[in-house]
Design a protein around this motif. Structure first.
Motif, PDB file in Angstrom:
ATOM      1  N   HIS A 157    -115.338 -58.004 -43.519  1.00 26.68           N
ATOM      2  CA  HIS A 157    -114.160 -57.210 -43.827  1.00 26.68           C
ATOM      3  C   HIS A 157    -112.911 -58.099 -43.848  1.00 26.68           C
ATOM      4  CE1 HIS A 157    -116.649 -53.738 -43.330  1.00 26.68           C
ATOM      5  NE2 HIS A 157    -116.779 -53.885 -42.021  1.00 26.68           N
ATOM      6  N   ASP A 158    -111.955 -57.717 -44.636  1.00 23.35           N
ATOM      7  CA  ASP A 158    -110.682 -58.435 -44.707  1.00 23.35           C
ATOM      8  C   ASP A 158    -109.645 -57.648 -43.906  1.00 23.35           C
ATOM      9  OD1 ASP A 158    -108.543 -60.018 -45.341  1.00 23.35           O
ATOM     10  OD2 ASP A 158    -108.418 -59.397 -47.450  1.00 23.35           O
ATOM     11  N   VAL A 159    -109.645 -57.854 -42.603  1.00 29.78           N
ATOM     12  CA  VAL A 159    -108.803 -57.096 -41.684  1.00 29.78           C
ATOM     13  C   VAL A 159    -108.055 -58.081 -40.778  1.00 29.78           C
ATOM     14  CG1 VAL A 159    -108.757 -55.337 -39.880  1.00 29.78           C
ATOM     15  CG2 VAL A 159    -110.452 -55.203 -41.697  1.00 29.78           C
ATOM     16  N   GLY A 160    -106.723 -57.962 -40.742  1.00 31.69           N
ATOM     17  CA  GLY A 160    -105.915 -58.873 -39.953  1.00 31.69           C
ATOM     18  C   GLY A 160    -105.640 -58.371 -38.550  1.00 31.69           C
ATOM     19  N   PHE A 161    -104.961 -59.201 -37.777  1.00 29.98           N
ATOM     20  CA  PHE A 161    -104.576 -58.864 -36.407  1.00 29.98           C
ATOM     21  C   PHE A 161    -103.555 -57.720 -36.423  1.00 29.98           C
ATOM     22  CE2 PHE A 161    -101.875 -59.372 -32.664  1.00 29.98           C
ATOM     23  CZ  PHE A 161    -102.820 -59.472 -31.662  1.00 29.98           C
ATOM     24  N   PRO A 162    -103.601 -56.759 -35.519  1.00 34.10           N
ATOM     25  CA  PRO A 162    -104.519 -56.628 -34.379  1.00 34.10           C
ATOM     26  C   PRO A 162    -105.752 -55.792 -34.670  1.00 34.10           C
ATOM     27  CG  PRO A 162    -102.790 -54.997 -34.176  1.00 34.10           C
ATOM     28  CD  PRO A 162    -102.505 -55.747 -35.457  1.00 34.10           C
ATOM     29  N   PHE A 163    -105.914 -55.368 -35.949  1.00 33.92           N
ATOM     30  CA  PHE A 163    -107.013 -54.457 -36.270  1.00 33.92           C
ATOM     31  C   PHE A 163    -108.378 -55.143 -36.245  1.00 33.92           C
ATOM     32  CE2 PHE A 163    -103.209 -52.998 -38.668  1.00 33.92           C
ATOM     33  CZ  PHE A 163    -102.899 -51.940 -37.841  1.00 33.92           C
ATOM     34  N   ASN A 164    -108.364 -56.476 -36.165  1.00 30.51           N
ATOM     35  CA  ASN A 164    -109.643 -57.189 -36.093  1.00 30.51           C
ATOM     36  C   ASN A 164    -110.180 -57.294 -34.668  1.00 30.51           C
ATOM     37  OD1 ASN A 164    -107.689 -58.921 -35.156  1.00 30.51           O
ATOM     38  ND2 ASN A 164    -108.319 -60.681 -36.381  1.00 30.51           N
ATOM     39  N   ILE A 165    -109.492 -56.680 -33.705  1.00 31.36           N
ATOM     40  CA  ILE A 165    -109.990 -56.665 -32.332  1.00 31.36           C
ATOM     41  C   ILE A 165    -110.937 -55.473 -32.196  1.00 31.36           C
ATOM     42  CG2 ILE A 165    -109.377 -56.537 -29.890  1.00 31.36           C
ATOM     43  CD1 ILE A 165    -106.614 -57.610 -30.639  1.00 31.36           C
ATOM     44  N   ARG A 166    -112.209 -55.749 -32.297  1.00 33.69           N
ATOM     45  CA  ARG A 166    -113.202 -54.664 -32.345  1.00 33.69           C
ATOM     46  C   ARG A 166    -113.187 -53.808 -31.088  1.00 33.69           C
ATOM     47  NH1 ARG A 166    -117.156 -54.037 -36.816  1.00 33.69           N
ATOM     48  NH2 ARG A 166    -116.834 -55.867 -38.138  1.00 33.69           N
ATOM     49  N   ARG A 167    -112.973 -54.439 -29.946  1.00 34.21           N
ATOM     50  CA  ARG A 167    -113.039 -53.688 -28.694  1.00 34.21           C
ATOM     51  C   ARG A 167    -112.007 -52.567 -28.677  1.00 34.21           C
ATOM     52  NH1 ARG A 167    -116.951 -53.972 -24.428  1.00 34.21           N
ATOM     53  NH2 ARG A 167    -116.115 -52.640 -22.805  1.00 34.21           N
ATOM     54  N   ALA A 168    -110.867 -52.805 -29.347  1.00 30.56           N
ATOM     55  CA  ALA A 168    -109.811 -51.792 -29.367  1.00 30.56           C
ATOM     56  C   ALA A 168    -110.241 -50.522 -30.085  1.00 30.56           C
ATOM     57  CB  ALA A 168    -108.559 -52.364 -30.026  1.00 30.56           C
ATOM     58  N   LEU A 169    -111.288 -50.608 -30.907  1.00 28.42           N
ATOM     59  CA  LEU A 169    -111.784 -49.409 -31.577  1.00 28.42           C
ATOM     60  C   LEU A 169    -112.327 -48.391 -30.580  1.00 28.42           C
ATOM     61  CD1 LEU A 169    -113.532 -51.109 -34.608  1.00 28.42           C
ATOM     62  CD2 LEU A 169    -111.581 -49.559 -34.731  1.00 28.42           C
ATOM     63  N   GLY A 170    -112.658 -48.851 -29.384  1.00 24.31           N
ATOM     64  CA  GLY A 170    -113.067 -47.904 -28.349  1.00 24.31           C
ATOM     65  C   GLY A 170    -111.963 -46.929 -28.017  1.00 24.31           C
ATOM     66  N   PHE A 171    -110.703 -47.405 -28.004  1.00 23.62           N
ATOM     67  CA  PHE A 171    -109.569 -46.501 -27.778  1.00 23.62           C
ATOM     68  C   PHE A 171    -109.409 -45.533 -28.947  1.00 23.62           C
ATOM     69  CE2 PHE A 171    -107.984 -50.044 -24.992  1.00 23.62           C
ATOM     70  CZ  PHE A 171    -107.991 -49.319 -23.818  1.00 23.62           C
ATOM     71  N   TRP A 172    -109.604 -46.051 -30.162  1.00 25.18           N
ATOM     72  CA  TRP A 172    -109.496 -45.188 -31.348  1.00 25.18           C
ATOM     73  C   TRP A 172    -110.517 -44.057 -31.261  1.00 25.18           C
ATOM     74  CZ3 TRP A 172    -112.193 -43.157 -35.370  1.00 25.18           C
ATOM     75  CH2 TRP A 172    -111.452 -42.671 -36.464  1.00 25.18           C
ATOM     76  N   LYS A 173    -111.717 -44.387 -30.847  1.00 20.50           N
ATOM     77  CA  LYS A 173    -112.752 -43.353 -30.724  1.00 20.50           C
ATOM     78  C   LYS A 173    -112.378 -42.324 -29.663  1.00 20.50           C
ATOM     79  CE  LYS A 173    -116.640 -46.246 -32.232  1.00 20.50           C
ATOM     80  NZ  LYS A 173    -117.907 -46.902 -31.826  1.00 20.50           N
ATOM     81  N   LEU A 174    -111.811 -42.788 -28.545  1.00 19.47           N
ATOM     82  CA  LEU A 174    -111.390 -41.848 -27.504  1.00 19.47           C
ATOM     83  C   LEU A 174    -110.341 -40.878 -28.026  1.00 19.47           C
ATOM     84  CD1 LEU A 174    -111.059 -44.173 -24.366  1.00 19.47           C
ATOM     85  CD2 LEU A 174    -112.718 -42.334 -24.688  1.00 19.47           C
ATOM     86  N   LEU A 175    -109.461 -41.363 -28.893  1.00 21.88           N
ATOM     87  CA  LEU A 175    -108.375 -40.538 -29.404  1.00 21.88           C
ATOM     88  C   LEU A 175    -108.823 -39.569 -30.491  1.00 21.88           C
ATOM     89  CD1 LEU A 175    -105.522 -43.200 -29.659  1.00 21.88           C
ATOM     90  CD2 LEU A 175    -105.618 -41.281 -28.057  1.00 21.88           C
ATOM     91  N   PHE A 176    -109.729 -40.012 -31.370  1.00 22.63           N
ATOM     92  CA  PHE A 176    -109.939 -39.271 -32.611  1.00 22.63           C
ATOM     93  C   PHE A 176    -111.371 -38.815 -32.888  1.00 22.63           C
ATOM     94  CE2 PHE A 176    -106.290 -42.198 -33.548  1.00 22.63           C
ATOM     95  CZ  PHE A 176    -105.317 -41.224 -33.477  1.00 22.63           C
ATOM     96  N   VAL A 177    -112.334 -39.279 -32.133  1.00 18.42           N
ATOM     97  CA  VAL A 177    -113.720 -38.854 -32.384  1.00 18.42           C
ATOM     98  C   VAL A 177    -114.065 -37.724 -31.421  1.00 18.42           C
ATOM     99  CG1 VAL A 177    -116.142 -39.529 -32.436  1.00 18.42           C
ATOM    100  CG2 VAL A 177    -114.384 -41.130 -33.234  1.00 18.42           C
ATOM    101  N   THR A 178    -114.241 -36.550 -31.975  1.00 20.51           N
ATOM    102  CA  THR A 178    -114.585 -35.380 -31.166  1.00 20.51           C
ATOM    103  C   THR A 178    -115.965 -34.878 -31.557  1.00 20.51           C
ATOM    104  OG1 THR A 178    -113.994 -33.075 -30.687  1.00 20.51           O
ATOM    105  CG2 THR A 178    -113.330 -33.936 -32.832  1.00 20.51           C
ATOM    106  N   ASN A 179    -116.720 -34.425 -30.574  1.00 24.84           N
ATOM    107  CA  ASN A 179    -118.081 -33.973 -30.868  1.00 24.84           C
ATOM    108  C   ASN A 179    -118.157 -32.480 -31.176  1.00 24.84           C
ATOM    109  OD1 ASN A 179    -117.674 -32.862 -28.373  1.00 24.84           O
ATOM    110  ND2 ASN A 179    -119.376 -33.885 -27.355  1.00 24.84           N
ATOM    111  N   THR A 180    -117.013 -31.870 -31.463  1.00 24.80           N
ATOM    112  CA  THR A 180    -116.991 -30.453 -31.823  1.00 24.80           C
ATOM    113  C   THR A 180    -116.751 -30.301 -33.322  1.00 24.80           C
ATOM    114  OG1 THR A 180    -114.618 -30.311 -31.332  1.00 24.80           O
ATOM    115  CG2 THR A 180    -116.148 -29.766 -29.559  1.00 24.80           C
ATOM    116  N   TYR A 181    -117.268 -29.222 -33.862  1.00 22.58           N
ATOM    117  CA  TYR A 181    -117.018 -28.913 -35.264  1.00 22.58           C
ATOM    118  C   TYR A 181    -115.596 -28.390 -35.439  1.00 22.58           C
ATOM    119  CZ  TYR A 181    -121.931 -29.274 -36.775  1.00 22.58           C
ATOM    120  OH  TYR A 181    -123.175 -29.725 -37.104  1.00 22.58           O
ATOM    121  N   THR A 182    -115.030 -28.610 -36.615  1.00 22.16           N
ATOM    122  CA  THR A 182    -113.704 -28.071 -36.918  1.00 22.16           C
ATOM    123  C   THR A 182    -113.774 -26.561 -37.108  1.00 22.16           C
ATOM    124  OG1 THR A 182    -113.071 -30.165 -37.942  1.00 22.16           O
ATOM    125  CG2 THR A 182    -111.727 -28.237 -38.465  1.00 22.16           C
ATOM    126  N   MET A 183    -114.766 -26.072 -37.834  1.00 24.79           N
ATOM    127  CA  MET A 183    -115.001 -24.627 -37.913  1.00 24.79           C
ATOM    128  C   MET A 183    -115.884 -24.268 -36.725  1.00 24.79           C
ATOM    129  SD  MET A 183    -116.675 -22.196 -40.896  1.00 24.79           S
ATOM    130  CE  MET A 183    -115.376 -22.410 -42.115  1.00 24.79           C
TER     131      MET A 183
END
Length: 295
Positions: free
Chosen positions: A154-180
């Motif tokens: 992937h062509d991704v620059g700093f700071p988005f290339n820090i993979r570990r930080a995606l764990g925070f993104w998942k905590l914020l935006f990945v929900t295991n519930t349906y929208t409907m």
């Protein structure tokens, strides 16, 4: 002062330890779906509904070549350009993966070596897939041709290339519930599964916030095209006034009620939906008529 510095140092180490724990990739049971006998025919339908070839076949592939999942599609975004990887069942793809590794990647967004995947891969939708469908999909993909094309970085620059930080993104935006949410009648339950899980329709048709998370308050209300060209349409009843019959026909043929034909990336979606049973296309139509309207 020394005590204060020491205390700050301890707090910093505790904070780092907590951050490390919060961002750790989610595990998966190695015995996942061990009691399920894979159904390759159903796996082919899951493959179509999930749109796997649409992203992972080589650009411009046609006909049977769409089953060669060599990857290479580029997806531009505000965070960089992401390239779809080779997921053919060979050494350059997912050859050698276990079912558990495959399911962890698809539903948790975690690679076999424990790295977070970027959410250009719609695991936040695929997490709703049933164990049987995941097992069947994996079995079907083992029957496909191999490709020796290496995956592009992937062509991704700093700071988005820090993979570990995606764990925070998942905590914020990945929900295991349906929208409907809630208990739905069988046709709507199936439609919800096809739209919100397999078809991951919200990934394109729902606007995102500044961090790339879906704005679920505007579910399916349309969004800017990441390519910068045009707008992905609002498909809630506030704008999409087609009948159920119109929708079913469109999903099969690609023709609109105004005698126009499907174009752009939606053409690949219609090609996938046309492979499903009519009952599934009817379930998707029923869901789109029932979803709350958003202007």
């Amino acid at each position: 002062m020394k005590r204060l510095i020491g205390l700050l140092g301890v707090l910093a180490m505790v904070g780092l330890a907590v951050a490390w724990a919060l961002t750790r990739p989610a595990p998966l049971d190695n015995d996942f779906a061990a009691d399920h006998a894979p159904d390759v025919e159903n796996g082919a339908l899951v493959f179509a509904a999930a749109g796997c070839a649409s992203c992972h076949a080589a650009p411009e592939a046609d006909g049977e070549a769409k089953l060669v999942l060599a990857g290479g599609h580029a997806f531009a975004s505000d965070f960089g350009t992401f390239y779809t990887p080779n997921i053919s069942p060979g050494p350059e793809g997912i050859g050698g993966w276990t079912l558990a590794a495959f399911v962890r990647a698809v539903t948790k967004g975690v690679s076999p070596d424990g790295q977070h995947y970027y959410p250009a891969f719609p695991y936040s939708a695929y997490q709703h897939m049933t164990p049987g469908d995941l097992s069947d999909l994996f079995a079907y993909m083992q029957t496909l041709p191999t490709a020796d094309t290496p995956s592009q970085p992937h062509d991704v620059g700093f700071p988005f290339n820090i993979r570990r930080a995606l764990g925070f993104w998942k905590l914020l935006f990945v929900t295991n519930t349906y929208t409907m949410a809630g208990d739905l009648p069988p046709e709507l339950t199936r439609g919800r599964y096809l739209v919100e899980a397999l078809g991951h329709c919200g990934e394109c048709h729902t606007p995102r916030n500044g961090l790339g998370g879906l704005d679920r308050s505007a579910w399916l209300a349309g969004a800017p095209n990441p390519s910068g060209k045009g707008q992905i349409p609002n498909i809630t009843p506030a704008k999409l006034d087609w009948s159920v019959e119109d929708l079913i026909y469109y999903f099969e043929s690609g023709f609109t009620p105004d005698y126009d034909s499907v174009g752009g990336s939606m053409a690949a979606v219609v090609s996938n939906l046309a492979q499903l049973p009519e009952s599934d296309r009817a379930a998707i139509a029923a869901y789109l008529k029932a979803v709350p309207p958003v202007n």
